[in-house]
Design a protein around this motif. Structure first.
Motif, PDB file in Angstrom:
ATOM      1  N   ILE A  16       0.832  -1.208   0.000  1.00  0.00           N
ATOM      2  CA  ILE A  16       0.000   0.000   0.000  1.00  0.00           C
ATOM      3  C   ILE A  16       0.860   1.249   0.000  1.00  0.00           C
ATOM      4  O   ILE A  16       0.603   2.192  -0.751  1.00  0.00           O
ATOM      5  CB  ILE A  16      -0.974  -0.016   1.201  1.00  0.00           C
ATOM      6  CG1 ILE A  16      -2.042  -1.091   0.994  1.00  0.00           C
ATOM      7  CG2 ILE A  16      -1.619   1.353   1.396  1.00  0.00           C
ATOM      8  CD1 ILE A  16      -2.948  -1.310   2.184  1.00  0.00           C
ATOM      9  N   VAL A  17       1.911   1.272   0.795  1.00  0.00           N
ATOM     10  CA  VAL A  17       2.821   2.429   0.837  1.00  0.00           C
ATOM     11  C   VAL A  17       3.468   2.649  -0.521  1.00  0.00           C
ATOM     12  O   VAL A  17       3.552   3.777  -1.017  1.00  0.00           O
ATOM     13  CB  VAL A  17       3.880   2.251   1.949  1.00  0.00           C
ATOM     14  CG1 VAL A  17       5.004   3.274   1.807  1.00  0.00           C
ATOM     15  CG2 VAL A  17       3.233   2.358   3.316  1.00  0.00           C
ATOM     16  N   VAL A  18       3.914   1.571  -1.163  1.00  0.00           N
ATOM     17  CA  VAL A  18       4.542   1.686  -2.488  1.00  0.00           C
ATOM     18  C   VAL A  18       3.521   2.198  -3.512  1.00  0.00           C
ATOM     19  O   VAL A  18       3.835   3.064  -4.326  1.00  0.00           O
ATOM     20  CB  VAL A  18       5.161   0.336  -2.920  1.00  0.00           C
ATOM     21  CG1 VAL A  18       5.564   0.359  -4.381  1.00  0.00           C
ATOM     22  CG2 VAL A  18       6.354   0.007  -2.042  1.00  0.00           C
ATOM     23  N   LEU A  19       2.301   1.672  -3.490  1.00  0.00           N
ATOM     24  CA  LEU A  19       1.264   2.120  -4.426  1.00  0.00           C
ATOM     25  C   LEU A  19       0.912   3.590  -4.225  1.00  0.00           C
ATOM     26  O   LEU A  19       0.799   4.355  -5.193  1.00  0.00           O
ATOM     27  CB  LEU A  19       0.013   1.252  -4.295  1.00  0.00           C
ATOM     28  CG  LEU A  19       0.116  -0.166  -4.859  1.00  0.00           C
ATOM     29  CD1 LEU A  19      -1.149  -0.948  -4.545  1.00  0.00           C
ATOM     30  CD2 LEU A  19       0.363  -0.129  -6.357  1.00  0.00           C
ATOM     31  N   GLY A  22       3.655   5.713  -5.538  1.00  0.00           N
ATOM     32  CA  GLY A  22       3.627   5.746  -7.004  1.00  0.00           C
ATOM     33  C   GLY A  22       2.558   6.686  -7.536  1.00  0.00           C
ATOM     34  O   GLY A  22       2.786   7.438  -8.491  1.00  0.00           O
ATOM     35  N   VAL A  23       1.381   6.669  -6.921  1.00  0.00           N
ATOM     36  CA  VAL A  23       0.294   7.559  -7.342  1.00  0.00           C
ATOM     37  C   VAL A  23       0.668   9.022  -7.091  1.00  0.00           C
ATOM     38  O   VAL A  23       0.455   9.884  -7.948  1.00  0.00           O
ATOM     39  CB  VAL A  23      -1.024   7.192  -6.614  1.00  0.00           C
ATOM     40  CG1 VAL A  23      -2.081   8.257  -6.814  1.00  0.00           C
ATOM     41  CG2 VAL A  23      -1.530   5.840  -7.100  1.00  0.00           C
ATOM     42  N   VAL A  24       1.240   9.306  -5.950  1.00  0.00           N
ATOM     43  CA  VAL A  24       1.663  10.673  -5.625  1.00  0.00           C
ATOM     44  C   VAL A  24       2.736  11.154  -6.602  1.00  0.00           C
ATOM     45  O   VAL A  24       2.673  12.256  -7.136  1.00  0.00           O
ATOM     46  CB  VAL A  24       2.154  10.780  -4.167  1.00  0.00           C
ATOM     47  CG1 VAL A  24       2.841  12.105  -3.904  1.00  0.00           C
ATOM     48  CG2 VAL A  24       0.989  10.586  -3.204  1.00  0.00           C
ATOM     49  N   ALA A  25       3.722  10.319  -6.869  1.00  0.00           N
ATOM     50  CA  ALA A  25       4.795  10.692  -7.796  1.00  0.00           C
ATOM     51  C   ALA A  25       4.247  10.903  -9.203  1.00  0.00           C
ATOM     52  O   ALA A  25       4.623  11.852  -9.895  1.00  0.00           O
ATOM     53  CB  ALA A  25       5.885   9.614  -7.798  1.00  0.00           C
ATOM     54  N   GLY A  26       3.347  10.052  -9.645  1.00  0.00           N
ATOM     55  CA  GLY A  26       2.733  10.206 -10.966  1.00  0.00           C
ATOM     56  C   GLY A  26       1.909  11.478 -11.069  1.00  0.00           C
ATOM     57  O   GLY A  26       1.950  12.182 -12.079  1.00  0.00           O
ATOM     58  N   GLY A  27       1.148  11.781 -10.041  1.00  0.00           N
ATOM     59  CA  GLY A  27       0.355  13.018 -10.026  1.00  0.00           C
ATOM     60  C   GLY A  27       1.230  14.249 -10.061  1.00  0.00           C
ATOM     61  O   GLY A  27       0.947  15.217 -10.778  1.00  0.00           O
TER      62      GLY A  27
END
Length: 130
Positions: A16-19, A22-27
């Motif tokens: 969950i932390v990795v996901l 990843g979403v934060v970095a992509g945004g």
């Protein structure tokens, strides 16, 4: 000693932390790319407007920058009454034959972050909103 396998809860939390990371970095990457594109477009518009204004001023003395900006500010204050104006920039100059067909387009950013366009026209040597 330490067991080699992580408990199931630790694995789930790690995934969950990795996901989420990843979403934060992509945004962040997407928002940065969009901001750069907007900035590039604005710089191009400003450059074209500066060139157009210089050309118009060279051929027709009615294109006084201070007069244009004062007319644009008055039009913006009337159109967005009660909303403060953060920024105003001349982005396009339309210099047609004669003087009554001339137009100047300003980009106006209000305090709420919205961008608007105000088009000024010249009638009888006086600039005003069209």
């Amino acid at each position: 000693m330490f067991p080699l396998a992580l408990p199931l809860v630790d694995i789930i939390v790690l995934v969950i932390v990795v996901l989420v990371g990843g979403v934060v970095a992509g945004g962040y990457a997407g928002a940065t790319r969009r901001a750069r594109q907007r900035e590039r477009k604005l710089v191009e518009e400003l450059s074209a407007a500066e060139h157009g204004l210089a050309q118009a001023h060279a051929t027709d003395k009615g294109w006084d920058r201070a007069v244009l900006e004062a007319a644009a500010r008055a039009a913006a204050e009337q159109r967005f009454a009660g909303t403060p104006i953060n920024e105003m920039q001349l982005v396009q100059v339309i210099d047609r034959p004669g003087t009554d067909a001339d137009q100047a387009i300003f980009r106006v950013e209000t305090a709420d972050g919205d961008e608007h366009r105000i088009t000024l026209g010249r009638t009888g040597g006086v600039w005003g909103a069209t």
